[in-house]
Design a protein around this motif. Structure first.
Motif, PDB file in Angstrom:
ATOM      1  N   ASN A  79       0.802  -1.228   0.000  1.00  0.00           N
ATOM      2  CA  ASN A  79       0.000   0.000   0.000  1.00  0.00           C
ATOM      3  C   ASN A  79       0.833   1.276   0.000  1.00  0.00           C
ATOM      4  O   ASN A  79       0.282   2.369   0.089  1.00  0.00           O
ATOM      5  CB  ASN A  79      -0.943   0.011   1.201  1.00  0.00           C
ATOM      6  CG  ASN A  79      -2.002  -1.052   1.090  1.00  0.00           C
ATOM      7  OD1 ASN A  79      -2.464  -1.358   0.000  1.00  0.00           O
ATOM      8  ND2 ASN A  79      -2.381  -1.633   2.206  1.00  0.00           N
ATOM      9  N   ALA A  80       2.152   1.155  -0.081  1.00  0.00           N
ATOM     10  CA  ALA A  80       2.998   2.348  -0.097  1.00  0.00           C
ATOM     11  C   ALA A  80       2.796   3.105  -1.405  1.00  0.00           C
ATOM     12  O   ALA A  80       2.768   2.508  -2.484  1.00  0.00           O
ATOM     13  CB  ALA A  80       4.463   1.957   0.051  1.00  0.00           C
ATOM     14  N   PRO A  81       2.641   4.444  -1.334  1.00  0.00           N
ATOM     15  CA  PRO A  81       2.423   5.209  -2.564  1.00  0.00           C
ATOM     16  C   PRO A  81       3.631   5.169  -3.490  1.00  0.00           C
ATOM     17  O   PRO A  81       3.477   5.196  -4.705  1.00  0.00           O
ATOM     18  CB  PRO A  81       2.161   6.625  -2.065  1.00  0.00           C
ATOM     19  CG  PRO A  81       2.677   6.677  -0.680  1.00  0.00           C
ATOM     20  CD  PRO A  81       2.634   5.286  -0.147  1.00  0.00           C
ATOM     21  N   ALA A  82       4.839   5.088  -2.920  1.00  0.00           N
ATOM     22  CA  ALA A  82       6.059   4.983  -3.728  1.00  0.00           C
ATOM     23  C   ALA A  82       7.063   4.154  -2.942  1.00  0.00           C
ATOM     24  O   ALA A  82       7.130   4.229  -1.722  1.00  0.00           O
ATOM     25  CB  ALA A  82       6.620   6.370  -4.023  1.00  0.00           C
ATOM     26  N   GLN A  83       7.839   3.366  -3.669  1.00  0.00           N
ATOM     27  CA  GLN A  83       8.834   2.528  -3.001  1.00  0.00           C
ATOM     28  C   GLN A  83      10.072   2.388  -3.873  1.00  0.00           C
ATOM     29  O   GLN A  83      10.017   2.536  -5.087  1.00  0.00           O
ATOM     30  CB  GLN A  83       8.243   1.161  -2.673  1.00  0.00           C
ATOM     31  CG  GLN A  83       7.624   0.459  -3.871  1.00  0.00           C
ATOM     32  CD  GLN A  83       7.038  -0.870  -3.495  1.00  0.00           C
ATOM     33  OE1 GLN A  83       7.769  -1.749  -3.087  1.00  0.00           O
ATOM     34  NE2 GLN A  83       5.730  -1.012  -3.644  1.00  0.00           N
ATOM     35  N   ARG A  84      11.204   2.144  -3.213  1.00  0.00           N
ATOM     36  CA  ARG A  84      12.465   1.955  -3.920  1.00  0.00           C
ATOM     37  C   ARG A  84      13.356   1.096  -3.031  1.00  0.00           C
ATOM     38  O   ARG A  84      13.513   1.372  -1.851  1.00  0.00           O
ATOM     39  CB  ARG A  84      13.111   3.309  -4.187  1.00  0.00           C
ATOM     40  CG  ARG A  84      14.441   3.222  -4.903  1.00  0.00           C
ATOM     41  CD  ARG A  84      15.081   4.582  -5.180  1.00  0.00           C
ATOM     42  NE  ARG A  84      15.297   5.303  -3.933  1.00  0.00           N
ATOM     43  CZ  ARG A  84      14.817   6.520  -3.680  1.00  0.00           C
ATOM     44  NH1 ARG A  84      14.079   7.153  -4.559  1.00  0.00           N
ATOM     45  NH2 ARG A  84      15.048   7.099  -2.517  1.00  0.00           N
ATOM     46  N   GLU A  85      13.904   0.046  -3.540  1.00  0.00           N
ATOM     47  CA  GLU A  85      14.809  -0.856  -2.833  1.00  0.00           C
ATOM     48  C   GLU A  85      14.221  -1.329  -1.498  1.00  0.00           C
ATOM     49  O   GLU A  85      14.861  -1.250  -0.444  1.00  0.00           O
ATOM     50  CB  GLU A  85      16.159  -0.172  -2.608  1.00  0.00           C
ATOM     51  CG  GLU A  85      16.871   0.199  -3.899  1.00  0.00           C
ATOM     52  CD  GLU A  85      18.150   0.989  -3.650  1.00  0.00           C
ATOM     53  OE1 GLU A  85      18.573   1.082  -2.484  1.00  0.00           O
ATOM     54  OE2 GLU A  85      18.709   1.499  -4.620  1.00  0.00           O
ATOM     55  N   ASN A  86      12.993  -1.800  -1.530  1.00  0.00           N
ATOM     56  CA  ASN A  86      12.287  -2.309  -0.347  1.00  0.00           C
ATOM     57  C   ASN A  86      12.115  -1.261   0.748  1.00  0.00           C
ATOM     58  O   ASN A  86      12.099  -1.573   1.944  1.00  0.00           O
ATOM     59  CB  ASN A  86      12.970  -3.556   0.230  1.00  0.00           C
ATOM     60  CG  ASN A  86      12.811  -4.752  -0.681  1.00  0.00           C
ATOM     61  OD1 ASN A  86      11.862  -4.829  -1.455  1.00  0.00           O
ATOM     62  ND2 ASN A  86      13.734  -5.688  -0.577  1.00  0.00           N
ATOM     63  N   GLN A  87      12.005   0.007   0.372  1.00  0.00           N
ATOM     64  CA  GLN A  87      11.787   1.089   1.322  1.00  0.00           C
ATOM     65  C   GLN A  87      10.654   1.973   0.810  1.00  0.00           C
ATOM     66  O   GLN A  87      10.454   2.098  -0.399  1.00  0.00           O
ATOM     67  CB  GLN A  87      13.051   1.934   1.492  1.00  0.00           C
ATOM     68  CG  GLN A  87      14.219   1.158   2.041  1.00  0.00           C
ATOM     69  CD  GLN A  87      15.476   2.008   2.109  1.00  0.00           C
ATOM     70  OE1 GLN A  87      15.464   3.181   1.762  1.00  0.00           O
ATOM     71  NE2 GLN A  87      16.559   1.406   2.566  1.00  0.00           N
ATOM     72  N   VAL A  88       9.940   2.617   1.746  1.00  0.00           N
ATOM     73  CA  VAL A  88       8.898   3.554   1.374  1.00  0.00           C
ATOM     74  C   VAL A  88       9.564   4.879   1.028  1.00  0.00           C
ATOM     75  O   VAL A  88      10.409   5.378   1.760  1.00  0.00           O
ATOM     76  CB  VAL A  88       7.897   3.760   2.530  1.00  0.00           C
ATOM     77  CG1 VAL A  88       6.858   4.803   2.175  1.00  0.00           C
ATOM     78  CG2 VAL A  88       7.237   2.447   2.889  1.00  0.00           C
ATOM     79  N   VAL A  89       9.186   5.452  -0.098  1.00  0.00           N
ATOM     80  CA  VAL A  89       9.715   6.755  -0.526  1.00  0.00           C
ATOM     81  C   VAL A  89       8.726   7.836  -0.095  1.00  0.00           C
ATOM     82  O   VAL A  89       7.545   7.754  -0.398  1.00  0.00           O
ATOM     83  CB  VAL A  89       9.933   6.792  -2.060  1.00  0.00           C
ATOM     84  CG1 VAL A  89      10.442   8.154  -2.490  1.00  0.00           C
ATOM     85  CG2 VAL A  89      10.888   5.689  -2.481  1.00  0.00           C
TER      86      VAL A  89
END
Length: 95
Positions: A79-89
């Motif tokens: 449900n994260a709006p944006a993610q990168r490398e298994n992290q929430v942006v």
């Protein structure tokens, strides 16, 4: 039981409260009642009473530390709006 007069203005200043005259009268009376109750408690003989933190004994109040399966990174970020490398942006908030 007599108690000393409460300086409600000083108490209000210490608590950073701006009280009306009516509130000052009300709180002064209430604080006086609390102090009278404390005087009654101070009059009790508690020499043979063992200090306690709880009214009844507590033992093993924590669950056993058991390794259980958790979310996969994909499930956690679903449900994260944006993610990168298994992290929430998130938007940058500190420069």
């Amino acid at each position: 039981m007599a108690h000393t007069e409460i300086d409600i203005d000083k108490v209000a200043k210490l608590a950073r409260l701006d009280l009306t005259d009516e509130e000052k009268q009300t709180y002064s009376a209430q604080l006086g009642q609390v102090l009278e109750h404390m005087e009654k408690l101070n009059a009790l003989d508690l020499d043979d009473v063992e200090p306690t933190a709880h009214s009844f004994p507590l033992s093993n109040v924590l669950d056993e530390d058991v390794d259980e399966p958790g979310f996969t990174p994909e499930e956690a970020l679903r449900n994260a709006p944006a993610q990168r490398e298994n992290q929430v942006v998130v938007p940058k908030v500190v420069e």
